[in-house]
Design a protein around this motif. Structure first.
Motif, mmCIF file in Angstrom:
data_model
loop_
_atom_site.group_PDB
_atom_site.id
_atom_site.type_symbol
_atom_site.label_atom_id
_atom_site.label_comp_id
_atom_site.label_asym_id
_atom_site.label_seq_id
_atom_site.Cartn_x
_atom_site.Cartn_y
_atom_site.Cartn_z
ATOM 1 N N UNK A 201 22.635 58.020 14.424
ATOM 2 C CA UNK A 201 21.900 58.513 15.605
ATOM 3 C C UNK A 201 21.224 57.365 16.343
ATOM 4 N N UNK A 202 20.658 56.413 15.562
ATOM 5 C CA UNK A 202 19.988 55.278 16.189
ATOM 6 C C UNK A 202 20.965 54.426 16.992
ATOM 7 N N UNK A 203 22.236 54.446 16.595
ATOM 8 C CA UNK A 203 23.263 53.693 17.314
ATOM 9 C C UNK A 203 23.854 54.476 18.481
ATOM 10 N N UNK A 204 23.373 55.719 18.663
ATOM 11 C CA UNK A 204 23.810 56.500 19.818
ATOM 12 C C UNK A 204 24.774 57.621 19.519
ATOM 13 N N UNK A 228 16.573 67.486 16.369
ATOM 14 C CA UNK A 228 16.272 66.389 17.287
ATOM 15 C C UNK A 228 17.534 65.899 17.981
ATOM 16 N N UNK A 229 18.633 65.767 17.204
ATOM 17 C CA UNK A 229 19.893 65.322 17.787
ATOM 18 C C UNK A 229 20.391 66.312 18.833
ATOM 19 N N UNK A 230 20.281 67.611 18.506
ATOM 20 C CA UNK A 230 20.714 68.626 19.463
ATOM 21 C C UNK A 230 19.872 68.580 20.739
ATOM 22 N N UNK A 231 18.553 68.366 20.568
ATOM 23 C CA UNK A 231 17.678 68.289 21.738
ATOM 24 C C UNK A 231 17.968 67.053 22.577
ATOM 25 N N UNK A 232 18.305 65.933 21.902
ATOM 26 C CA UNK A 232 18.647 64.712 22.644
ATOM 27 C C UNK A 232 19.923 64.924 23.447
ATOM 28 N N UNK A 233 20.923 65.569 22.803
ATOM 29 C CA UNK A 233 22.173 65.859 23.524
ATOM 30 C C UNK A 233 21.885 66.770 24.709
ATOM 31 N N UNK A 234 21.045 67.781 24.461
ATOM 32 C CA UNK A 234 20.701 68.710 25.544
ATOM 33 C C UNK A 234 19.945 67.986 26.662
ATOM 34 N N UNK A 235 19.001 67.128 26.260
ATOM 35 C CA UNK A 235 18.230 66.387 27.263
ATOM 36 C C UNK A 235 19.125 65.445 28.061
ATOM 37 N N UNK A 236 20.061 64.795 27.346
ATOM 38 C CA UNK A 236 20.994 63.902 28.045
ATOM 39 C C UNK A 236 21.853 64.673 29.038
#
Length: 467
Positions: A201-204, A228-236
């Motif tokens: 995740x830290x590498x993207x 958190x990963x799902x929210x980051x994908x959603x935010x992106x």
């Protein structure tokens, strides 16, 4: 060898705790066993000096040392010695001659009137022995009867018990080591898995997920990272959609401004056409400024830099100003705006301009999504002596249950084709929260939407209502 890390710490702590506990238990156990065996021997020898003394003390014949020894004999394992009060051996059951006076600790104890007890190595043989001495009186003379017994067999038995106890302790420690290793691995394995996925995740790589149903806090940590990963994908995704949408929103007014500017520069237009072009440029400029201000407001709110000018605000007056600002837009769709201000003025501590911004955004949305010749109701009602509710109700297209939960999220748009940044309601909600208020939305598809805002009344308002 266990490598450094949580595994070593868990195993080491468990091992040390159990080792110290076992050591304490075994020391107490072995001390108790030694005390038990030694006290048993002492009690037996001490009780053996009672009956013969009474018999001898009744004699009136001359003292015969051998006869006294015979009366006190307990067998081959116990040596009986008859001593005078100076510690000289007068007679013993082994007929072994002792030239030197005995000066062990049991002698003074016996002379003091108690039963003496001494444990140590016997002079000459070096054997571990216990001596129990008691003072007796025969025909008016004082003597000391001293029992001496070997402790070698008892010590050997205690050594055997000690070895068994050490063996049991070692077995327990081995079991603890195995169990603690298993426990450590049950914690470290999922943590290593979580660390591996977190590194991705830290590498993207936000599509990486922590797999496995882990218990307790580790499971919560895994679920949190996956969320958190799902929210980051959603935010992106929201960010990408926002960039695309705002690019389109900015390009539209800029295209109009650029087109009419170039047209007007070329000249040859009559005053009416020039006036129309300038009107369009002004309108598109206002629209562009509105978009930029909306983004600036959202940025300030996100960074907690929104400045508020707080004072007493009459909600009825703010709502009336709001209606005047949107009157022309409502008139184009023949929409009626009806204000129901309640029976008394409602005063709140607030930033009047920011509250007006809130109401303008909500009423503007109501006009935008309402059919022609409909009515929008704006109502002020008292929820309690401390709070007031502002309700804005339309008969528009409504919002589905699926979208109702997300409509206040930043960048979210029910219908992206209608334009906008998707920030309006997000900004509105944050401004309401800055005023210690709450915003609720109730809507039904094709039947309309009601937006309710609750704000705290001022203390003066509460006093007026109570009087």
């Amino acid at each position: 060898m266990i490598k450094k890390g949580i595994s070593r710490q868990i195993v080491l702590h468990y091992f040390i705790v159990v080792f110290l506990a076992l050591l304490l238990v075994e020391l107490v156990f072995l001390f108790s066993m030694r005390t038990y065996y030694y006290d048993s021997i002492y009690n037996y020898l001490n009780s053996s000096t009672d009956v013969p003394q009474n018999i001898i003390s009744d004699q009136s014949s001359p003292v015969k040392y051998q006869e006294i020894i015979q009366r006190y004999e307990l067998g081959d394992t116990v040596e009986v010695q008859l001593l005078d009060t100076l510690g000289n051996v007068l007679q013993n059951s082994t007929n072994f001659r002792v030239d030197k006076p005995i000066q062990t600790g049991d002698i003074p104890q016996a002379l003091a009137g108690s039963t003496g007890r001494w444990i140590g190595k016997q002079a000459g043989t070096g054997e571990n022995v216990m001596a129990v001495t008691r003072q007796i009186q025969v025909n008016g003379d004082n003597y000391l009867v001293r029992y001496v017994t070997s402790l070698e067999r008892v010590n050997q038995k205690l050594l055997t018990i000690t070895m068994v106890a050490v063996g049991v302790g070692a077995a327990v420690l081995i079991i603890v080591l195995v169990v603690s290793l298993g426990l450590a691995n049950s914690i470290v394995r999922p943590l290593n898995n979580i660390i591996g996925v977190s590194t991705l995740m830290a590498k993207g790589d936000f599509n990486a997920r922590i797999k496995g149903n882990y218990p307790h806090e580790i499971g919560e940590l895994a679920s949190t990272l996956n969320y958190m990963a799902e929210e980051i994908i959603r935010s992106n995704q929201i960010k990408d959609d926002f960039i695309s949408s705002i690019s389109h929103e900015l390009r539209t007014p800029l295209t109009g401004i650029k087109g009419w500017s170039e047209t007007l520069v070329s000249g040859g237009f009559d005053p009416e056409e020039t006036k129309l072009g300038m009107s369009i440029i002004s309108k598109e400029t206002d629209r562009l400024i509105g978009l930029v201000e909306e983004m600036l407001d959202f940025s300030k709110l996100q960074q907690n830099q929104m400045k508020m000018v707080i004072g007493e605000v009459n909600l009825k007056e703010v709502l009336q100003e709001t209606m005047l600002n949107v009157w022309a837009k409502a008139e184009q769709k023949k929409i009626q705006l009806k204000l129901e201000p309640g029976e008394r003025p409602f005063i709140v501590q607030a930033d009047g301009n920011r509250l007006k911004q809130v109401f303008l955004n909500i009423v503007d949305n109501a006009i935008k999504f309402s059919p022609e010749e409909s009515t929008i109701f704006i109502m002020l009602t008292e929820v309690s002596p401390e709070r007031v509710r502002i309700s804005i109700q339309d008969a528009g297209i409504g919002i589905s249950r699926e979208h109702l939960e997300k409509v206040k999220d930043r960048f979210f748009q029910v219908n992206p084709n209608r334009g906008g940044t998707g920030l309006g309601l997000a900004i509105t909600q944050q401004i309401v929260q800055l005023h210690n208020g709450e915003m609720y939305i109730d809507s039904e598809l094709e039947k309309g939407t009601t937006v309710m805002i609750e704000l705290p009344l001022t203390k003066q308002q509460e006093i007026l209502q109570l009087t």
